[in-house]
Design a protein around this motif. Structure first.
Motif, PDB file in Angstrom:
ATOM      1  N   LYS A   1      24.938  -4.020 -15.997  1.00 33.42           N
ATOM      2  CA  LYS A   1      25.426  -3.339 -17.205  1.00 33.42           C
ATOM      3  C   LYS A   1      24.398  -2.320 -17.698  1.00 33.42           C
ATOM      4  O   LYS A   1      24.742  -1.189 -18.060  1.00 33.42           O
ATOM      5  CB  LYS A   1      25.705  -4.364 -18.314  1.00 33.42           C
ATOM      6  CG  LYS A   1      26.909  -5.250 -18.054  1.00 33.42           C
ATOM      7  CD  LYS A   1      27.092  -6.249 -19.185  1.00 33.42           C
ATOM      8  CE  LYS A   1      28.241  -7.200 -18.899  1.00 33.42           C
ATOM      9  NZ  LYS A   1      28.395  -8.223 -19.958  1.00 33.42           N
ATOM     10  N   LYS A   2      23.159  -2.737 -17.696  1.00 29.79           N
ATOM     11  CA  LYS A   2      22.088  -1.859 -18.184  1.00 29.79           C
ATOM     12  C   LYS A   2      21.943  -0.628 -17.299  1.00 29.79           C
ATOM     13  O   LYS A   2      21.870   0.507 -17.794  1.00 29.79           O
ATOM     14  CB  LYS A   2      20.778  -2.656 -18.216  1.00 29.79           C
ATOM     15  CG  LYS A   2      19.559  -1.822 -18.597  1.00 29.79           C
ATOM     16  CD  LYS A   2      18.316  -2.680 -18.511  1.00 29.79           C
ATOM     17  CE  LYS A   2      17.071  -1.851 -18.741  1.00 29.79           C
ATOM     18  NZ  LYS A   2      15.841  -2.647 -18.611  1.00 29.79           N
TER      19      LYS A   2
ATOM     20  N   HIS B   1      24.112   0.596 -15.077  1.00 25.81           N
ATOM     21  CA  HIS B   1      25.353   1.380 -15.092  1.00 25.81           C
ATOM     22  C   HIS B   1      25.359   2.291 -16.324  1.00 25.81           C
ATOM     23  O   HIS B   1      25.705   3.482 -16.237  1.00 25.81           O
ATOM     24  CB  HIS B   1      26.560   0.439 -15.113  1.00 25.81           C
ATOM     25  CG  HIS B   1      27.877   1.120 -14.944  1.00 25.81           C
ATOM     26  ND1 HIS B   1      28.561   1.700 -15.991  1.00 25.81           N
ATOM     27  CD2 HIS B   1      28.648   1.328 -13.837  1.00 25.81           C
ATOM     28  CE1 HIS B   1      29.681   2.219 -15.550  1.00 25.81           C
ATOM     29  NE2 HIS B   1      29.767   2.011 -14.245  1.00 25.81           N
ATOM     30  N   SER B   2      24.971   1.728 -17.447  1.00 19.25           N
ATOM     31  CA  SER B   2      24.909   2.523 -18.682  1.00 19.25           C
ATOM     32  C   SER B   2      23.882   3.645 -18.576  1.00 19.25           C
ATOM     33  O   SER B   2      24.125   4.775 -19.019  1.00 19.25           O
ATOM     34  CB  SER B   2      24.561   1.599 -19.861  1.00 19.25           C
ATOM     35  OG  SER B   2      24.423   2.343 -21.053  1.00 19.25           O
TER      36      SER B   2
ATOM     37  N   SER C   1      24.599   7.711 -18.701  1.00 19.96           N
ATOM     38  CA  SER C   1      23.964   8.591 -19.682  1.00 19.96           C
ATOM     39  C   SER C   1      23.421   9.869 -19.055  1.00 19.96           C
ATOM     40  O   SER C   1      23.144  10.842 -19.758  1.00 19.96           O
ATOM     41  CB  SER C   1      22.832   7.840 -20.400  1.00 19.96           C
ATOM     42  OG  SER C   1      21.724   7.639 -19.537  1.00 19.96           O
TER      43      SER C   1
ATOM     44  N   ASN D   1      27.207  12.152 -18.134  1.00 21.59           N
ATOM     45  CA  ASN D   1      28.317  12.323 -19.065  1.00 21.59           C
ATOM     46  C   ASN D   1      28.596  13.804 -19.316  1.00 21.59           C
ATOM     47  O   ASN D   1      27.847  14.678 -18.886  1.00 21.59           O
ATOM     48  CB  ASN D   1      28.047  11.568 -20.377  1.00 21.59           C
ATOM     49  CG  ASN D   1      26.807  12.070 -21.092  1.00 21.59           C
ATOM     50  OD1 ASN D   1      26.564  13.282 -21.182  1.00 21.59           O
ATOM     51  ND2 ASN D   1      26.011  11.150 -21.620  1.00 21.59           N
TER      52      ASN D   1
ATOM     53  N   PRO E   1      30.024   5.681 -12.260  1.00 17.40           N
ATOM     54  CA  PRO E   1      29.433   6.401 -13.396  1.00 17.40           C
ATOM     55  C   PRO E   1      29.382   7.909 -13.200  1.00 17.40           C
ATOM     56  O   PRO E   1      29.200   8.659 -14.152  1.00 17.40           O
ATOM     57  CB  PRO E   1      28.020   5.808 -13.505  1.00 17.40           C
ATOM     58  CG  PRO E   1      27.720   5.264 -12.147  1.00 17.40           C
ATOM     59  CD  PRO E   1      29.034   4.817 -11.592  1.00 17.40           C
TER      60      PRO E   1
END
Length: 469
Positions: free
Chosen positions: A126-127, A129-130, A134, A137, A418
């Motif tokens: 999760k970390k 992927h986030s 970032s 985007n 992502p």
């Protein structure tokens, strides 16, 4: 003696067959119907043989007709439930990390490295992927990446005039250089070209029989993996030294990995970068190539795409770079990309493993069994998409598929790719410069093949000419 040995082998084989069937018999009443094939081998050979035809889904099509949209098979050494039902696939994607976890063969993890995003699980996934999201985007692409995408695409196309171009090779070069720039701020040069050549050997290993002998494709890939990792490792060390006292730090993925609060080991950073290189390379370049192929074969769609991009180019000064408003004006281009993704299905599906017995559509998937969520089977289903196996970008002009149909070219759930928006931008910019600067025709007939991945058989050779102003 030879006869006795053969007889012994025969009885041992029969015994193994019996034990193989017996070990699964208790579950046969509630697991999806299907065939487990031979012991150990299962139906793997049938799967490989089927995908060497021009039909994109022969293995799955035949089993859907016989067993239905959920069926059991045994491939790559494990019992596996294939899912071709949209609702069942959505259920699996939504229950990532709960009822199912990501699971891939060890041959892939050996090449990617155990710290790659594809293999991470739980909070660490999760970390990371986030963190990756970032840096890919819309705001980051608009403000920082778009100018380099435009510049590097044009740079790579400069030498195309009057040439016979293997488009699949050229698009792979473009996406490699774009990914190197975005991850580590490197422009094309001798260093990146040496790395790319080793990287090509590494990539070939993903689609080969995993025999780790030095003379096999997989063995050469493991050796290339070591060289690529060593090169990346030395670059990571150099960057760490550079940024210790530097106030004007680079703003790329490597900088973020170095600066992350908890910190990552050298091995973790290298594995992560290497996996992102893989993610940004193969899929985007193949979609670029196949979009051109499909457009070339449907003149009406090519004509409309050209008109859209010529309208955008007419508002720009000669040599002026594209900006975000230009990209947002490429509405039919997005239809072309959507349809290429749907028909080509570069990511044909995903493997997951059940972490407990899971009830789905009236069946049980036993704990420890793999499932394969087949995106391609859904995208090419005539009951879900009209003329599903024909290229028709106009079907996307209402921006979405019909209610109840999933469209998952970039995966879904917590493992949604992502870089999906970045890939769209790169493909759009590539198509813009191709159709506004060049004309082309196929140099020879070429066809799609679907094993080991979707691609063109001859790397799609085209004859290219620059347009005169």
């Amino acid at each position: 003696m030879a006869f006795l040995s053969l007889q012994t082998f025969f009885f041992v084989f029969l015994g193994l067959c019996f034990l193989f069937r017996l070990s699964l018999r208790r579950r046969r009443s509630d697991i999806p119907p299907g065939s487990l094939g031979l012991p150990f081998v299962g139906e793997t050979l049938q799967l490989i043989a089927a995908y060497k035809t021009e039909n994109p889904e022969p293995f799955i099509d035949a089993r859907i007709r016989r067993y239905g949209r959920l069926f059991t098979t045994h491939v790559f050494g494990e019992p596996t439930v294939f899912l071709t039902d949209p609702e069942a696939i959505r259920f699996v994607l939504q229950n990532e990390g709960k009822l199912f976890e990501s699971s891939y063969p060890s041959s892939i993890s050996n090449l990617l490295g155990r710290h790659s995003l594809l293999l991470m699980k739980g909070n660490l996934h999760k970390k990371m992927h986030s963190l990756t999201m970032s840096f890919a985007n819309s705001t980051i692409i608009r403000d920082h990446l778009l100018v380099d995408i435009d510049r590097l695409v044009r740079y790579n196309m400069d030498g195309w005039d009057g040439r016979r171009v293997l488009l699949q090779d050229e698009t792979k070069k473009i996406t490699f250089e774009l990914t190197m720039k975005q991850l580590m701020s490197f422009d094309p040069g001798e260093w990146t070209e040496r790395l790319r050549k080793e990287y090509l050997l590494l990539i070939e290993g993903f689609f080969s029989v995993p025999l780790p002998l030095f003379f096999t494709t997989y063995g050469r890939a493991l050796k290339a993996r070591t060289k690529v990792a060593e090169t990346l490792r030395s670059m990571v060390r150099e960057r760490r030294k550079e940024e210790m006292g530097e106030s004007n730090k680079k703003k790329d993925m490597l900088a973020a990995l170095i600066d992350v609060e908890e910190g990552f080991s050298e091995e973790e950073t290298v594995d992560f970068l290497l996996a992102l290189l893989v993610a940004g390379y193969e899929t985007t370049s193949t979609i670029m190539t196949l979009a051109v192929k499909f457009l070339s074969e449907t003149p009406a769609s090519l004509s409309l795409l050209k008109a859209e991009h010529e309208g955008i180019r007419a508002k720009k000064r000669q040599g002026e770079s594209l900006d975000w408003s230009d990209y947002k004006a490429m509405s039919f281009t997005q239809c072309v990309i959507n349809e290429t993704l749907r028909v080509a299905n570069i990511i044909s599906g995903v493997f997951r493993r059940a972490v407990s017995d899971v009830q789905i559509k009236g069946f049980t998937i036993p704990k420890g069994w793999k499932v394969f969520a087949s995106f391609r089977a859904v995208h090419l289903d005539h009951d879900l998409y009209k003329d599903a196996r024909s290229f028709n970008p106009w079907r996307w002009q209402n921006n979405s598929p019909s209610p109840g149909i999933i469209y998952t070219p970039f995966g879904g759930g917590p493992r949604l790719c992502p870089g999906y928006e970045l890939a769209r931008v790169e493909i759009s910019i590539f198509l813009h410069h191709l159709v506004t600067s060049f004309s082309w025709e196929a140099a020879e007939d070429d066809k799609l093949v679907f094993f080991p991945t979707t691609r063109t058989q001859k790397r799609y050779p085209i004859n290219v000419r620059r347009k005169t102003l």
